[in-house]
Scaffold this motif. Structure first.
Motif, PDB file in Angstrom:
ATOM      1  N   PRO A   1       9.248   1.524  -1.345  1.00  0.00           N
ATOM      2  CA  PRO A   1       9.170   2.624  -2.306  1.00  0.00           C
ATOM      3  C   PRO A   1       9.231   2.149  -3.753  1.00  0.00           C
ATOM      4  O   PRO A   1       9.806   1.110  -4.066  1.00  0.00           O
ATOM      5  CB  PRO A   1      10.397   3.475  -1.962  1.00  0.00           C
ATOM      6  CG  PRO A   1      11.361   2.517  -1.339  1.00  0.00           C
ATOM      7  CD  PRO A   1      10.508   1.552  -0.570  1.00  0.00           C
TER       8      PRO A   1
ATOM      9  N   VAL B   1      16.761   6.212  -0.535  1.00  0.00           N
ATOM     10  CA  VAL B   1      15.309   6.422  -0.597  1.00  0.00           C
ATOM     11  C   VAL B   1      14.653   5.877   0.675  1.00  0.00           C
ATOM     12  O   VAL B   1      13.787   6.517   1.270  1.00  0.00           O
ATOM     13  CB  VAL B   1      14.728   5.731  -1.844  1.00  0.00           C
ATOM     14  CG1 VAL B   1      13.204   5.917  -1.887  1.00  0.00           C
ATOM     15  CG2 VAL B   1      15.354   6.306  -3.119  1.00  0.00           C
ATOM     16  N   HIS B   2      15.083   4.689   1.105  1.00  0.00           N
ATOM     17  CA  HIS B   2      14.548   4.118   2.353  1.00  0.00           C
ATOM     18  C   HIS B   2      14.864   5.025   3.538  1.00  0.00           C
ATOM     19  O   HIS B   2      14.000   5.239   4.408  1.00  0.00           O
ATOM     20  CB  HIS B   2      15.140   2.721   2.584  1.00  0.00           C
ATOM     21  CG  HIS B   2      14.452   1.644   1.828  1.00  0.00           C
ATOM     22  ND1 HIS B   2      13.233   1.129   2.197  1.00  0.00           N
ATOM     23  CD2 HIS B   2      14.821   0.962   0.699  1.00  0.00           C
ATOM     24  CE1 HIS B   2      12.875   0.173   1.352  1.00  0.00           C
ATOM     25  NE2 HIS B   2      13.815   0.057   0.432  1.00  0.00           N
TER      26      HIS B   2
ATOM     27  N   THR C   1       4.163   3.203  -0.384  1.00  0.00           N
ATOM     28  CA  THR C   1       4.514   3.350   1.011  1.00  0.00           C
ATOM     29  C   THR C   1       6.014   3.489   1.146  1.00  0.00           C
ATOM     30  O   THR C   1       6.787   2.965   0.353  1.00  0.00           O
ATOM     31  CB  THR C   1       4.057   2.124   1.823  1.00  0.00           C
ATOM     32  OG1 THR C   1       4.788   0.984   1.371  1.00  0.00           O
ATOM     33  CG2 THR C   1       2.575   1.882   1.653  1.00  0.00           C
ATOM     34  N   THR C   2       6.447   4.215   2.179  1.00  0.00           N
ATOM     35  CA  THR C   2       7.878   4.415   2.373  1.00  0.00           C
ATOM     36  C   THR C   2       8.587   3.112   2.689  1.00  0.00           C
ATOM     37  O   THR C   2       9.784   2.993   2.470  1.00  0.00           O
ATOM     38  CB  THR C   2       8.123   5.431   3.505  1.00  0.00           C
ATOM     39  OG1 THR C   2       7.431   4.975   4.691  1.00  0.00           O
ATOM     40  CG2 THR C   2       7.613   6.804   3.124  1.00  0.00           C
TER      41      THR C   2
ATOM     42  N   MET D   1      12.231  15.153  -3.555  1.00  0.00           N
ATOM     43  CA  MET D   1      12.210  13.781  -4.056  1.00  0.00           C
ATOM     44  C   MET D   1      13.631  13.295  -4.319  1.00  0.00           C
ATOM     45  O   MET D   1      14.402  13.979  -4.985  1.00  0.00           O
ATOM     46  CB  MET D   1      11.409  13.697  -5.354  1.00  0.00           C
ATOM     47  CG  MET D   1      11.426  12.309  -6.006  1.00  0.00           C
ATOM     48  SD  MET D   1      10.536  12.231  -7.597  1.00  0.00           S
ATOM     49  CE  MET D   1      11.565  13.318  -8.614  1.00  0.00           C
TER      50      MET D   1
ATOM     51  N   ASP E   1       8.253   7.286  -5.707  1.00  0.00           N
ATOM     52  CA  ASP E   1       8.860   7.920  -4.538  1.00  0.00           C
ATOM     53  C   ASP E   1      10.223   8.515  -4.827  1.00  0.00           C
ATOM     54  O   ASP E   1      10.750   9.293  -4.026  1.00  0.00           O
ATOM     55  CB  ASP E   1       9.013   6.877  -3.426  1.00  0.00           C
ATOM     56  CG  ASP E   1       7.682   6.295  -3.006  1.00  0.00           C
ATOM     57  OD1 ASP E   1       6.906   7.019  -2.355  1.00  0.00           O
ATOM     58  OD2 ASP E   1       7.396   5.128  -3.345  1.00  0.00           O
TER      59      ASP E   1
ATOM     60  N   MET F   1       1.470   7.843  -4.112  1.00  0.00           N
ATOM     61  CA  MET F   1       2.824   7.293  -4.003  1.00  0.00           C
ATOM     62  C   MET F   1       2.820   5.996  -3.210  1.00  0.00           C
ATOM     63  O   MET F   1       1.917   5.745  -2.422  1.00  0.00           O
ATOM     64  CB  MET F   1       3.755   8.317  -3.335  1.00  0.00           C
ATOM     65  CG  MET F   1       4.186   9.447  -4.273  1.00  0.00           C
ATOM     66  SD  MET F   1       5.345  10.571  -3.495  1.00  0.00           S
ATOM     67  CE  MET F   1       4.222  11.617  -2.584  1.00  0.00           C
TER      68      MET F   1
ATOM     69  N   GLY G   1      12.538   7.888   3.679  1.00  0.00           N
ATOM     70  CA  GLY G   1      11.196   7.490   4.087  1.00  0.00           C
ATOM     71  C   GLY G   1      11.067   7.216   5.562  1.00  0.00           C
ATOM     72  O   GLY G   1      10.004   7.404   6.154  1.00  0.00           O
TER      73      GLY G   1
ATOM     74  N   ARG H   1       9.282  18.365  -8.303  1.00  0.00           N
ATOM     75  CA  ARG H   1       9.410  17.241  -7.369  1.00  0.00           C
ATOM     76  C   ARG H   1      10.812  17.180  -6.765  1.00  0.00           C
ATOM     77  O   ARG H   1      10.982  16.916  -5.574  1.00  0.00           O
ATOM     78  CB  ARG H   1       9.103  15.897  -8.068  1.00  0.00           C
ATOM     79  CG  ARG H   1       7.645  15.575  -8.321  1.00  0.00           C
ATOM     80  CD  ARG H   1       6.830  15.229  -7.080  1.00  0.00           C
ATOM     81  NE  ARG H   1       7.420  14.231  -6.220  1.00  0.00           N
ATOM     82  CZ  ARG H   1       7.252  12.910  -6.309  1.00  0.00           C
ATOM     83  NH1 ARG H   1       6.529  12.416  -7.304  1.00  0.00           N
ATOM     84  NH2 ARG H   1       7.792  12.085  -5.428  1.00  0.00           N
TER      85      ARG H   1
END
Length: 204
Positions: free
Chosen positions: A7, A198-199, A3-4, A78, A45, A1, A202, A73
């Motif tokens: 993403p 999503v950020h 990196t956070t 996810m 991600d 995947m 992460g 997932r």
């Protein structure tokens, strides 16, 4: 995947208007990737499940051996965003489902397929989206949310006409869904909203 910090947003590309979601993500500078096979899913991600036809999407996902991997997932946390048919695919329950129809699930809501009528009855109207403001809602053979369980945040309702009060956008945790198609307008705020989700996951 990925990196956070940067993403990769996957877009399920089995059927429907996945290209429009890719264009929307590109317009806001987000990284994206088409997801057609189980291996594709491992490199993203988050996932957008586009508008299209939910029964066809379910059957194609099963044929492509994508159904169970996507379901797992999502169950594992996810982030996912579903629009129109994508909302149906993220819902735990469907009213007026096709025979045997299954969903990825994750959102504890009940949706009604084609609630607003046939494609010839498609329409556009302003929607007040909590946390974003007013935007254009494009409805094409759209579902609506019949009911939500505790913990589901209602983000938008129909504000006029015979369907007034019907729920058309929801969120719970990492999952977001709209009855309408933000990818079919030039307004990218809902895609920005999802990418921010999503950020946030992460960095948590």
């Amino acid at each position: 995947m990925a990196t956070t910090a940067d993403p990769v947003i996957g877009v399920l590309a089995l059927q429907g208007d996945f290209r429009e979601h890719v264009a929307a993500l590109k317009a806001i500078g987000a990284r994206s990737a088409l997801v057609r096979r189980p291996d594709d899913l491992q490199s993203v991600d988050a996932l957008i499940v586009p508008g299209g036809e939910s029964t066809t999407m379910w059957k194609l996902a099963t044929t492509a051996e994508m159904f169970e991997p996507v379901r797992k997932r999502i169950a594992d946390g996810m982030p996912a965003f579903g629009t129109c048919a994508g909302m149906i695919m993220l819902a735990d329950r469907i009213t007026d489902a096709a025979a045997g129809q299954q969903t990825f699930g994750g959102l504890p809501i009940t949706v009604r397929r084609n609630a607003f009528g046939r494609q010839t009855e498609s329409f556009e109207e302003p929607i007040a989206f909590d946390g974003i403001g007013e935007l254009a809602g494009v409805f094409i053979r759209a579902p609506w949310v019949e009911s939500v369980e505790d913990g589901v945040e209602v983000l938008a309702r129909v504000t006029s006409g015979p369907a007034i009060g019907r729920i058309v956008a929801v969120r719970q945790g990492n999952l977001l869904a709209t009855s309408f198609h933000p990818e079919l307008t030039a307004d990218r705020r809902i895609h920005e909203f999802f990418v921010a989700m999503v950020h946030d996951r992460g960095s948590a």
